[in-house]
Design a protein around this motif. Structure first.
Motif, mmCIF file in Angstrom:
data_model
loop_
_atom_site.group_PDB
_atom_site.id
_atom_site.type_symbol
_atom_site.label_atom_id
_atom_site.label_comp_id
_atom_site.label_asym_id
_atom_site.label_seq_id
_atom_site.Cartn_x
_atom_site.Cartn_y
_atom_site.Cartn_z
ATOM 1 N N GLU A 15 0.831 -1.198 0.000
ATOM 2 C CA GLU A 15 0.000 0.000 0.000
ATOM 3 C C GLU A 15 0.872 1.258 0.000
ATOM 4 O O GLU A 15 2.077 1.204 0.218
ATOM 5 N N SER A 16 0.192 2.397 -0.224
ATOM 6 C CA SER A 16 0.823 3.727 -0.137
ATOM 7 C C SER A 16 2.111 3.803 -0.951
ATOM 8 O O SER A 16 3.162 4.222 -0.463
ATOM 9 N N VAL A 17 2.022 3.370 -2.192
ATOM 10 C CA VAL A 17 3.187 3.359 -3.067
ATOM 11 C C VAL A 17 3.503 4.784 -3.540
ATOM 12 O O VAL A 17 2.608 5.560 -3.851
ATOM 13 N N ARG A 18 4.761 5.111 -3.577
ATOM 14 C CA ARG A 18 5.254 6.379 -4.122
ATOM 15 C C ARG A 18 6.462 6.077 -5.000
ATOM 16 O O ARG A 18 7.210 5.161 -4.696
ATOM 17 N N PRO A 19 6.615 6.792 -6.135
ATOM 18 C CA PRO A 19 5.873 7.977 -6.555
ATOM 19 C C PRO A 19 4.666 7.620 -7.419
ATOM 20 O O PRO A 19 4.756 6.759 -8.289
ATOM 21 N N VAL A 20 3.562 8.292 -7.165
ATOM 22 C CA VAL A 20 2.365 8.182 -8.002
ATOM 23 C C VAL A 20 1.704 9.547 -8.051
ATOM 24 O O VAL A 20 1.932 10.404 -7.192
ATOM 25 N N VAL A 21 0.873 9.749 -9.056
ATOM 26 C CA VAL A 21 0.058 10.955 -9.170
ATOM 27 C C VAL A 21 -1.374 10.500 -9.376
ATOM 28 O O VAL A 21 -1.664 9.718 -10.287
ATOM 29 N N ASP A 22 -2.248 10.962 -8.491
ATOM 30 C CA ASP A 22 -3.683 10.638 -8.594
ATOM 31 C C ASP A 22 -3.896 9.134 -8.652
ATOM 32 O O ASP A 22 -4.575 8.614 -9.544
ATOM 33 N N CYS A 23 -3.296 8.434 -7.681
ATOM 34 C CA CYS A 23 -3.467 6.985 -7.533
ATOM 35 C C CYS A 23 -3.006 6.219 -8.786
ATOM 36 O O CYS A 23 -3.533 5.143 -9.093
ATOM 37 N N GLY A 24 -2.054 6.764 -9.508
ATOM 38 C CA GLY A 24 -1.525 6.074 -10.674
ATOM 39 C C GLY A 24 -2.190 6.448 -11.980
ATOM 40 O O GLY A 24 -1.826 5.920 -13.032
ATOM 41 N N ARG A 25 -3.151 7.362 -11.941
ATOM 42 C CA ARG A 25 -3.826 7.756 -13.189
ATOM 43 C C ARG A 25 -2.852 8.459 -14.126
ATOM 44 O O ARG A 25 -2.928 8.298 -15.347
ATOM 45 N N TYR A 26 -1.946 9.260 -13.557
ATOM 46 C CA TYR A 26 -0.971 9.979 -14.360
ATOM 47 C C TYR A 26 0.444 9.549 -13.961
ATOM 48 O O TYR A 26 0.677 9.090 -12.836
ATOM 49 N N ALA A 27 1.372 9.717 -14.876
ATOM 50 C CA ALA A 27 2.753 9.311 -14.637
ATOM 51 C C ALA A 27 3.545 10.470 -14.040
ATOM 52 O O ALA A 27 3.565 11.562 -14.618
ATOM 53 N N PRO A 28 4.195 10.276 -12.896
ATOM 54 C CA PRO A 28 5.103 11.307 -12.385
ATOM 55 C C PRO A 28 6.231 11.549 -13.385
ATOM 56 O O PRO A 28 6.524 10.700 -14.230
ATOM 57 N N LYS A 29 6.879 12.685 -13.260
ATOM 58 C CA LYS A 29 7.949 13.041 -14.183
ATOM 59 C C LYS A 29 9.296 13.027 -13.475
ATOM 60 O O LYS A 29 9.405 13.406 -12.310
ATOM 61 N N ARG A 30 10.291 12.597 -14.214
ATOM 62 C CA ARG A 30 11.668 12.638 -13.756
ATOM 63 C C ARG A 30 12.544 13.077 -14.919
ATOM 64 O O ARG A 30 12.128 13.060 -16.075
#
Length: 333
Positions: A15-30
């Protein structure tokens, strides 16, 4: 009525995985070269020892690469990998029960607190080690077989425990993990890896008309590069509508010669796939982009989707717009 079989949830929870944006709906950027730190809460009922890995796949790769995760306080786990390529990475988390480590930790605690009779625990350890030893390789396998022989011997309990709890044996077994009760995230998560300039850059915004069109902008590129800019940002370069055109200083009525707002896109000359003739031709714009690259610059365009009342899409694709009951349509003034 027929009964449906409901699948039981896994005993290991991630649970509580990071990094995520909006529960995984969008991809974080690096940015390429960044270390991607992955965190998660991983736990299970009982006292079993858990192990976990981050499984990630770079753009273009067909298989996932694994990196171990480290347990932190309060059931928090951490793993990391370096994003070296541009594109979309995919990652997931896999966790499992480590039977040998679980047994070893239980016995270690009982030895520490002076439990006198550990015959049952040694029998359990013998069974686990007997199942694991054949799956090891090289010196690790030899070490496990010697330990197994010592556990099976008639030696004193202290000697048998010393062989079973040997740290070198624990390391040997850990190098060849056997995953039980494996649990993985329901779906892989994604990360967009972009260039450094996508994160930071010096942008210079200008109106091509003020410089005499694309040719005029091309002449000032060396100066902009000399000033240290990275990106030249242009407002929409498409034809401008004439209907309801505004004038200077936001006047509601345009006078003759007023160019109108570049964001009122679309006229009889075309829409979003056309270039405003007052600025130049598409070929001249292409030369502008090439000249920018030659000076170490990039051209960025304002992505504007609004349409003037003169936009050809209103006739070609009326279903793309919301019409009022009287047949008129809202538009951006």
């Amino acid at each position: 009525m027929p009964q449906t079989t409901q699948k039981s949830p896994p005993r290991i929870q991630i649970e509580s995985v990071r990094p995520v944006v909006d529960c995984g709906r969008y991809a974080p950027k690096r940015t390429a070269g960044d270390v991607v730190d992955v965190y998660a809460d991983i736990f299970r009922d009982g006292h079993e020892e858990l192990q976990a890995v981050v499984r990630y796949r770079a753009p273009g790769d067909r298989t996932f690469t694994e990196v171990p995760m480290t347990a932190l306080p309060a059931d928090r786990w951490h793993g990391a990998f370096t994003a070296t390529e541009l594109g979309r990475y995919r990652f997931t988390i896999e966790a499992w029960v480590d039977r040998f480590a679980s047994w070893r930790e239980e016995v270690r605690r009982k030895v520490e607190f002076g439990e006198p009779d550990l015959a049952g625990e040694l029998a359990e350890g013998e069974a686990i080690l007997a199942a694991r030893a054949p799956g090891l390789a090289g010196e690790d396998r030899e070490l496990a077989q010697r330990a197994l022989a010592a556990v099976r011997s008639d030696a004193a309990q202290e000697e048998r425990l010393e062989a079973a709890l040997d740290p070198m044996l624990a390391e040997a077994v850990a190098r060849h993990p056997k995953r039980e009760e494996v649990t993985r995230l329901g779906r892989a998560l994604e990360i967009d890896v972009e260039r450094e300039r996508a994160r930071f850059g010096a942008w210079y915004e200008l109106f091509p008309r003020s410089f005499g069109g694309f040719r005029g902008v091309q002449k000032v590129l060396p100066r902009l590069a000399e000033l240290g800019f990275d990106v030249v940002y242009l407002p929409p370069i498409h034809p401008i509508g004439a209907a309801h055109r505004k004038g200077r200083n936001n006047a509601t009525v345009a006078r003759k010669g007023d160019p109108g707002s570049p964001w009122a896109i679309g006229s009889a000359d075309g829409g979003h796939t056309a270039v405003n003739h007052d600025l130049g031709t598409l070929e001249e714009f292409d030369r502008l982009v090439e000249a920018a690259h030659a000076n170490g610059l990039e051209i960025a365009l304002d992505f504007a989707i609004q349409c003037s009342p003169d936009h050809p899409w209103l006739k070609d694709h009326p279903d793309w717009f919301k019409w009022r009951p009287d047949g008129s349509i809202k538009y951006a003034e």
